[in-house]
Enzyme design. Structure first.
Site: not given
Ligand code: DOR
Ligand code: ZN
Length: 345
Positions: A14, A16-18, A100, A137, A175, A248
Protein backbone atom coordinates in the site's frame (compact mmCIF):
# COMPACT_ATOMS: atom_id res chain seq x y z
CA UNK A 1 21.82 -10.97 19.69
CA UNK A 2 20.87 -10.99 16.03
CA UNK A 3 22.69 -8.19 14.24
CA UNK A 4 21.92 -9.08 10.64
CA UNK A 5 18.79 -10.29 8.97
CA UNK A 6 18.68 -11.54 5.37
CA UNK A 7 15.23 -12.01 3.84
CA UNK A 8 13.61 -12.11 0.41
CA UNK A 9 13.22 -8.57 -0.89
CA UNK A 10 9.99 -7.20 0.63
CA UNK A 11 7.08 -5.55 -1.16
CA UNK A 12 4.95 -2.59 -0.07
CA UNK A 13 1.30 -3.59 -0.32
CA UNK A 14 0.00 0.00 0.00
CA UNK A 15 1.78 3.14 -1.18
CA UNK A 16 0.93 6.56 -2.62
CA UNK A 17 3.43 7.44 -5.33
CA UNK A 18 1.59 10.55 -6.61
CA UNK A 19 2.35 11.73 -10.15
CA UNK A 20 4.53 14.12 -12.12
CA UNK A 21 7.80 15.46 -10.76
CA UNK A 22 7.17 14.49 -7.14
CA UNK A 23 6.44 10.91 -8.19
CA UNK A 24 9.94 10.48 -9.56
CA UNK A 25 11.31 11.89 -6.31
CA UNK A 26 9.41 9.62 -3.93
CA UNK A 27 9.58 6.56 -6.19
CA UNK A 28 13.34 6.36 -5.77
CA UNK A 29 12.83 5.75 -2.04
CA UNK A 30 10.19 3.05 -2.50
CA UNK A 31 12.23 1.35 -5.26
CA UNK A 32 15.29 1.28 -2.99
CA UNK A 33 13.37 -0.62 -0.33
CA UNK A 34 10.85 -2.73 -2.19
CA UNK A 35 10.61 -4.98 -5.25
CA UNK A 36 6.92 -4.34 -5.91
CA UNK A 37 4.23 -2.08 -4.55
CA UNK A 38 0.49 -1.76 -4.68
CA UNK A 39 0.10 1.79 -6.00
CA UNK A 40 -2.89 3.73 -4.71
CA UNK A 41 -5.10 5.28 -7.40
CA UNK A 42 -6.29 8.42 -5.56
CA UNK A 43 -4.92 10.88 -8.10
CA UNK A 44 -6.90 13.75 -9.52
CA UNK A 45 -8.67 12.56 -11.63
CA UNK A 46 -8.64 9.10 -10.04
CA UNK A 47 -7.34 6.00 -11.83
CA UNK A 48 -10.66 4.35 -12.71
CA UNK A 49 -10.05 2.87 -16.15
CA UNK A 50 -7.68 0.31 -17.64
CA UNK A 51 -6.28 2.98 -19.96
CA UNK A 52 -5.58 5.38 -17.11
CA UNK A 53 -3.88 2.64 -15.06
CA UNK A 54 -1.73 1.58 -18.02
CA UNK A 55 -0.66 5.16 -18.66
CA UNK A 56 0.09 5.74 -14.96
CA UNK A 57 2.04 2.48 -14.79
CA UNK A 58 4.10 3.55 -17.81
CA UNK A 59 4.91 6.90 -16.15
CA UNK A 60 6.05 5.09 -13.01
CA UNK A 61 8.15 2.55 -14.90
CA UNK A 62 9.79 5.38 -16.85
CA UNK A 63 10.73 7.08 -13.57
CA UNK A 64 12.37 4.05 -11.90
CA UNK A 65 15.99 5.06 -11.26
CA UNK A 66 18.59 3.35 -13.47
CA UNK A 67 19.79 0.10 -11.93
CA UNK A 68 16.77 -0.29 -9.67
CA UNK A 69 14.27 -3.09 -10.21
CA UNK A 70 10.75 -2.18 -9.27
CA UNK A 71 7.34 -3.35 -10.41
CA UNK A 72 4.27 -1.18 -9.75
CA UNK A 73 1.04 -3.12 -9.20
CA UNK A 74 -1.94 -1.06 -10.29
CA UNK A 75 -5.25 -0.52 -8.54
CA UNK A 76 -8.61 0.62 -9.89
CA UNK A 77 -10.34 3.40 -7.92
CA UNK A 78 -13.95 2.35 -7.44
CA UNK A 79 -16.64 4.94 -8.12
CA UNK A 80 -20.42 4.66 -7.77
CA UNK A 81 -20.69 4.18 -11.53
CA UNK A 82 -17.78 1.76 -12.05
CA UNK A 83 -18.40 -0.70 -14.89
CA UNK A 84 -17.87 -4.35 -13.86
CA UNK A 85 -16.69 -5.10 -17.42
CA UNK A 86 -13.88 -2.57 -17.02
CA UNK A 87 -12.70 -4.31 -13.86
CA UNK A 88 -12.74 -7.70 -15.56
CA UNK A 89 -10.90 -6.31 -18.61
CA UNK A 90 -8.24 -4.78 -16.37
CA UNK A 91 -7.80 -7.99 -14.43
CA UNK A 92 -7.58 -10.14 -17.57
CA UNK A 93 -5.15 -7.73 -19.25
CA UNK A 94 -2.81 -7.98 -16.25
CA UNK A 95 -3.25 -4.28 -15.48
CA UNK A 96 -5.38 -4.29 -12.31
CA UNK A 97 -4.00 -6.21 -9.34
CA UNK A 98 -6.82 -4.96 -7.08
CA UNK A 99 -9.56 -2.35 -6.77
CA UNK A 100 -9.89 0.20 -3.98
CA UNK A 101 -12.97 1.25 -2.06
CA UNK A 102 -12.71 4.78 -0.73
CA UNK A 103 -15.88 5.88 1.02
CA UNK A 104 -16.56 9.29 -0.57
CA UNK A 105 -14.84 12.08 1.40
CA UNK A 106 -13.20 9.71 3.89
CA UNK A 107 -9.69 10.92 3.10
CA UNK A 108 -7.36 12.67 0.64
CA UNK A 109 -8.44 12.22 -2.96
CA UNK A 110 -11.65 10.38 -2.11
CA UNK A 111 -14.14 12.91 -3.50
CA UNK A 112 -15.00 10.52 -6.35
CA UNK A 113 -15.31 7.58 -3.97
CA UNK A 114 -18.28 5.40 -3.19
CA UNK A 115 -21.29 7.03 -1.53
CA UNK A 116 -22.97 3.75 -0.59
CA UNK A 117 -21.32 0.34 -0.83
CA UNK A 118 -24.57 -1.04 -2.34
CA UNK A 119 -23.79 1.06 -5.43
CA UNK A 120 -20.80 -1.14 -6.20
CA UNK A 121 -22.40 -4.51 -5.48
CA UNK A 122 -22.40 -5.44 -9.20
CA UNK A 123 -18.68 -4.58 -9.32
CA UNK A 124 -17.96 -6.62 -6.17
CA UNK A 125 -19.90 -9.54 -7.64
CA UNK A 126 -17.66 -9.46 -10.70
CA UNK A 127 -14.48 -9.01 -8.67
CA UNK A 128 -15.40 -12.05 -6.64
CA UNK A 129 -16.04 -14.04 -9.82
CA UNK A 130 -12.77 -13.10 -11.54
CA UNK A 131 -10.58 -13.08 -8.42
CA UNK A 132 -9.77 -9.36 -8.19
CA UNK A 133 -9.07 -8.38 -4.56
CA UNK A 134 -10.91 -5.49 -2.88
CA UNK A 135 -8.82 -3.04 -0.86
CA UNK A 136 -10.83 -1.10 1.70
CA UNK A 137 -10.29 2.26 3.36
CA UNK A 138 -12.37 1.28 6.36
CA UNK A 139 -13.78 4.44 7.89
CA UNK A 140 -17.33 5.75 7.96
CA UNK A 141 -17.77 9.34 6.87
CA UNK A 142 -20.81 10.12 9.04
CA UNK A 143 -19.85 13.40 10.73
CA UNK A 144 -21.84 12.33 13.79
CA UNK A 145 -19.31 9.56 14.43
CA UNK A 146 -16.24 10.56 16.44
CA UNK A 147 -13.12 10.44 14.26
CA UNK A 148 -11.48 7.95 16.64
CA UNK A 149 -14.45 5.59 16.26
CA UNK A 150 -14.83 5.71 12.47
CA UNK A 151 -12.93 2.49 11.79
CA UNK A 152 -14.71 0.44 14.43
CA UNK A 153 -18.11 1.75 13.30
CA UNK A 154 -17.22 0.91 9.68
CA UNK A 155 -16.85 -2.73 10.69
CA UNK A 156 -20.37 -2.79 12.11
CA UNK A 157 -22.01 -0.75 9.36
CA UNK A 158 -20.19 -2.06 6.28
CA UNK A 159 -17.59 -4.80 6.72
CA UNK A 160 -19.70 -7.43 8.43
CA UNK A 161 -22.32 -7.45 5.66
CA UNK A 162 -19.73 -7.08 2.92
CA UNK A 163 -17.86 -10.25 3.80
CA UNK A 164 -21.14 -12.08 4.38
CA UNK A 165 -22.51 -11.01 0.98
CA UNK A 166 -19.25 -11.84 -0.87
CA UNK A 167 -17.84 -14.84 0.97
CA UNK A 168 -15.24 -15.63 -1.71
CA UNK A 169 -14.09 -12.05 -2.36
CA UNK A 170 -10.50 -11.37 -1.32
CA UNK A 171 -10.59 -8.33 0.96
CA UNK A 172 -7.71 -6.34 2.41
CA UNK A 173 -8.67 -4.12 5.33
CA UNK A 174 -6.08 -1.44 4.67
CA UNK A 175 -3.94 0.33 7.28
CA UNK A 176 -5.82 -1.00 10.29
CA UNK A 177 -5.56 1.10 13.43
CA UNK A 178 -7.77 -0.58 16.01
CA UNK A 179 -8.02 -3.75 18.06
CA UNK A 180 -11.53 -4.13 16.63
CA UNK A 181 -10.16 -4.30 13.08
CA UNK A 182 -7.39 -6.72 14.06
CA UNK A 183 -9.90 -9.01 15.74
CA UNK A 184 -12.38 -8.73 12.87
CA UNK A 185 -9.70 -9.84 10.41
CA UNK A 186 -8.60 -12.70 12.65
CA UNK A 187 -12.16 -13.97 12.99
CA UNK A 188 -12.86 -13.81 9.24
CA UNK A 189 -11.93 -16.41 6.65
CA UNK A 190 -8.56 -16.74 4.91
CA UNK A 191 -9.88 -14.44 2.16
CA UNK A 192 -9.73 -11.45 4.55
CA UNK A 193 -6.39 -9.87 5.48
CA UNK A 194 -4.98 -6.52 6.60
CA UNK A 195 -2.06 -4.20 6.02
CA UNK A 196 -0.44 -2.34 8.91
CA UNK A 197 1.68 0.83 8.65
CA UNK A 198 4.86 1.50 10.61
CA UNK A 199 3.37 4.56 12.29
CA UNK A 200 0.38 2.71 13.67
CA UNK A 201 2.80 0.25 15.27
CA UNK A 202 4.91 3.04 16.74
CA UNK A 203 2.76 6.00 17.72
CA UNK A 204 -0.54 6.48 19.48
CA UNK A 205 -2.83 9.50 19.27
CA UNK A 206 -0.80 11.45 21.82
CA UNK A 207 1.87 11.91 19.14
CA UNK A 208 -0.39 14.38 17.33
CA UNK A 209 -0.51 16.65 20.38
CA UNK A 210 2.96 16.22 21.87
CA UNK A 211 3.75 19.68 23.23
CA UNK A 212 1.67 21.29 20.46
CA UNK A 213 -0.09 20.28 17.27
CA UNK A 214 2.08 17.89 15.25
CA UNK A 215 1.00 17.79 11.61
CA UNK A 216 3.67 15.24 10.71
CA UNK A 217 2.00 12.68 12.98
CA UNK A 218 -1.36 13.16 11.28
CA UNK A 219 -2.61 10.59 8.81
CA UNK A 220 -5.91 8.87 8.10
CA UNK A 221 -7.07 6.75 9.75
CA UNK A 222 -5.65 8.70 12.71
CA UNK A 223 -3.56 6.90 15.28
CA UNK A 224 -5.69 5.62 18.15
CA UNK A 225 -5.21 4.90 21.88
CA UNK A 226 -2.23 2.97 23.22
CA UNK A 227 -4.27 -0.21 23.73
CA UNK A 228 -4.93 -0.34 19.99
CA UNK A 229 -1.27 0.17 19.12
CA UNK A 230 -0.35 -2.73 21.40
CA UNK A 231 -2.92 -5.01 19.76
CA UNK A 232 -1.60 -4.11 16.30
CA UNK A 233 1.95 -4.89 17.40
CA UNK A 234 0.81 -8.27 18.68
CA UNK A 235 -0.86 -9.32 15.44
CA UNK A 236 1.81 -7.85 13.14
CA UNK A 237 4.63 -9.62 14.95
CA UNK A 238 2.70 -12.87 15.37
CA UNK A 239 3.84 -14.09 11.96
CA UNK A 240 0.19 -14.81 11.18
CA UNK A 241 -0.59 -14.98 7.46
CA UNK A 242 -3.41 -12.40 7.59
CA UNK A 243 -1.21 -9.40 8.34
CA UNK A 244 1.35 -7.87 6.03
CA UNK A 245 3.41 -4.81 5.28
CA UNK A 246 1.72 -1.77 3.74
CA UNK A 247 3.37 1.53 4.53
CA UNK A 248 0.60 3.88 3.36
CA UNK A 249 3.49 6.23 2.62
CA UNK A 250 1.58 9.39 1.63
CA UNK A 251 3.91 12.27 0.82
CA UNK A 252 2.75 15.87 1.04
CA UNK A 253 4.88 19.01 0.64
CA UNK A 254 5.96 20.60 3.92
CA UNK A 255 3.78 23.60 3.08
CA UNK A 256 0.69 21.40 2.72
CA UNK A 257 1.34 19.70 6.08
CA UNK A 258 2.35 22.77 8.10
CA UNK A 259 -0.82 24.72 7.47
CA UNK A 260 -4.00 25.81 9.25
CA UNK A 261 -5.65 22.81 7.59
CA UNK A 262 -2.83 20.33 7.06
CA UNK A 263 -3.06 17.31 4.77
CA UNK A 264 -3.29 13.77 6.11
CA UNK A 265 -0.41 11.44 5.36
CA UNK A 266 3.07 10.46 6.47
CA UNK A 267 6.05 10.00 4.17
CA UNK A 268 7.56 6.85 5.63
CA UNK A 269 8.93 5.19 2.47
CA UNK A 270 12.61 6.21 2.83
CA UNK A 271 13.24 4.12 5.98
CA UNK A 272 10.19 1.87 6.03
CA UNK A 273 12.01 -1.42 6.55
CA UNK A 274 14.24 0.03 9.24
CA UNK A 275 11.27 1.40 11.18
CA UNK A 276 9.21 -1.78 10.92
CA UNK A 277 12.22 -3.79 12.00
CA UNK A 278 12.58 -1.72 15.16
CA UNK A 279 9.11 -2.91 16.14
CA UNK A 280 9.89 -6.58 15.53
CA UNK A 281 13.18 -6.18 17.41
CA UNK A 282 11.45 -4.59 20.42
CA UNK A 283 8.87 -7.38 20.42
CA UNK A 284 11.52 -10.12 20.25
CA UNK A 285 10.11 -11.19 16.90
CA UNK A 286 12.95 -10.69 14.42
CA UNK A 287 12.40 -14.25 13.21
CA UNK A 288 8.85 -13.33 12.18
CA UNK A 289 9.73 -10.22 10.17
CA UNK A 290 10.21 -12.24 7.00
CA UNK A 291 6.61 -13.48 7.11
CA UNK A 292 5.20 -9.98 7.58
CA UNK A 293 7.48 -8.20 5.10
CA UNK A 294 8.24 -10.77 2.40
CA UNK A 295 5.87 -13.74 2.45
CA UNK A 296 2.34 -13.03 3.66
CA UNK A 297 1.55 -10.39 1.04
CA UNK A 298 2.58 -12.46 -1.99
CA UNK A 299 0.75 -15.49 -0.57
CA UNK A 300 -2.45 -13.50 -0.21
CA UNK A 301 -2.21 -11.99 -3.69
CA UNK A 302 -1.16 -15.30 -5.26
CA UNK A 303 2.19 -13.89 -6.44
CA UNK A 304 5.66 -15.42 -6.10
CA UNK A 305 7.94 -14.42 -3.26
CA UNK A 306 10.80 -12.28 -4.60
CA UNK A 307 13.94 -14.31 -5.25
CA UNK A 308 16.41 -11.48 -4.59
CA UNK A 309 17.60 -11.20 -0.98
CA UNK A 310 18.18 -8.08 1.10
CA UNK A 311 20.11 -7.66 4.34
CA UNK A 312 19.27 -5.41 7.24
CA UNK A 313 21.92 -4.82 9.85
CA UNK A 314 22.00 -3.27 13.26
CA UNK A 315 23.50 0.19 12.67
CA UNK A 316 22.63 3.77 13.53
CA UNK A 317 20.70 5.39 10.71
CA UNK A 318 19.94 9.10 10.87
CA UNK A 319 16.65 10.21 9.33
CA UNK A 320 17.02 13.63 7.66
CA UNK A 321 14.86 16.53 8.82
CA UNK A 322 13.62 17.04 5.30
CA UNK A 323 13.91 15.22 1.97
CA UNK A 324 14.00 16.90 -1.42
CA UNK A 325 11.77 14.77 -3.64
CA UNK A 326 12.72 16.10 -7.05
CA UNK A 327 12.07 19.70 -6.04
CA UNK A 328 9.34 19.16 -3.43
CA UNK A 329 10.43 19.35 0.20
CA UNK A 330 8.86 16.64 2.36
CA UNK A 331 9.35 15.91 6.05
CA UNK A 332 9.82 12.15 6.45
CA UNK A 333 8.36 10.05 9.23
CA UNK A 334 10.78 9.99 12.21
CA UNK A 335 12.55 13.12 10.87
CA UNK A 336 15.64 14.00 12.88
CA UNK A 337 15.66 10.69 14.76
CA UNK A 338 18.22 7.89 14.72
CA UNK A 339 16.97 4.40 13.84
CA UNK A 340 18.62 1.21 15.03
CA UNK A 341 18.74 -0.66 11.71
CA UNK A 342 20.03 -0.07 8.21
CA UNK A 343 19.15 -1.63 4.89
CA UNK A 344 22.43 -2.59 3.21
CA UNK A 345 23.06 -0.97 -0.14
O1 DOR B 1 -3.24 9.82 5.57
C1 DOR B 1 -3.64 9.48 4.46
N1 DOR B 1 -3.14 10.02 3.34
N2 DOR B 1 -4.62 8.56 4.37
C2 DOR B 1 -5.20 8.26 3.21
O2 DOR B 1 -6.09 7.45 3.21
C3 DOR B 1 -4.81 8.96 1.96
C4 DOR B 1 -3.44 9.48 2.05
C5 DOR B 1 -3.09 10.45 0.96
O3 DOR B 1 -3.33 10.15 -0.21
O4 DOR B 1 -2.50 11.51 1.27
ZN1 ZN C 1 -3.39 5.07 1.67
Amino acid sequence: MTNRLTIPRPDDWHVHLRDGAVMAGVLAHTARQFARAIVMPNLSPPISTVAAAEAYRARIVAAVPPGAEFTPLMVCYLTDGIDPDELQRGKEAGVFTAAKLYPAHATTGSAHGVTDVRNIYPALERMQAVGLPLLVHGEVTDPAVDIFDREAVFIDRVMIDLIKDFPALKVVFEHITTAEAADFVLAAGANVAATITPQHLQINRNAMFDGGIRPHAYCLPVAKREAHRLRLRAVATSGGAKFFLGTDSAPHAVSAKEAACGCAGLFNAPFALETYLEVFDEEGALDRFEAFASRNGPAFYGLPVNTELVTLERAQTAVPHVIDANGTLIVPYRAGEVLGWRLSA
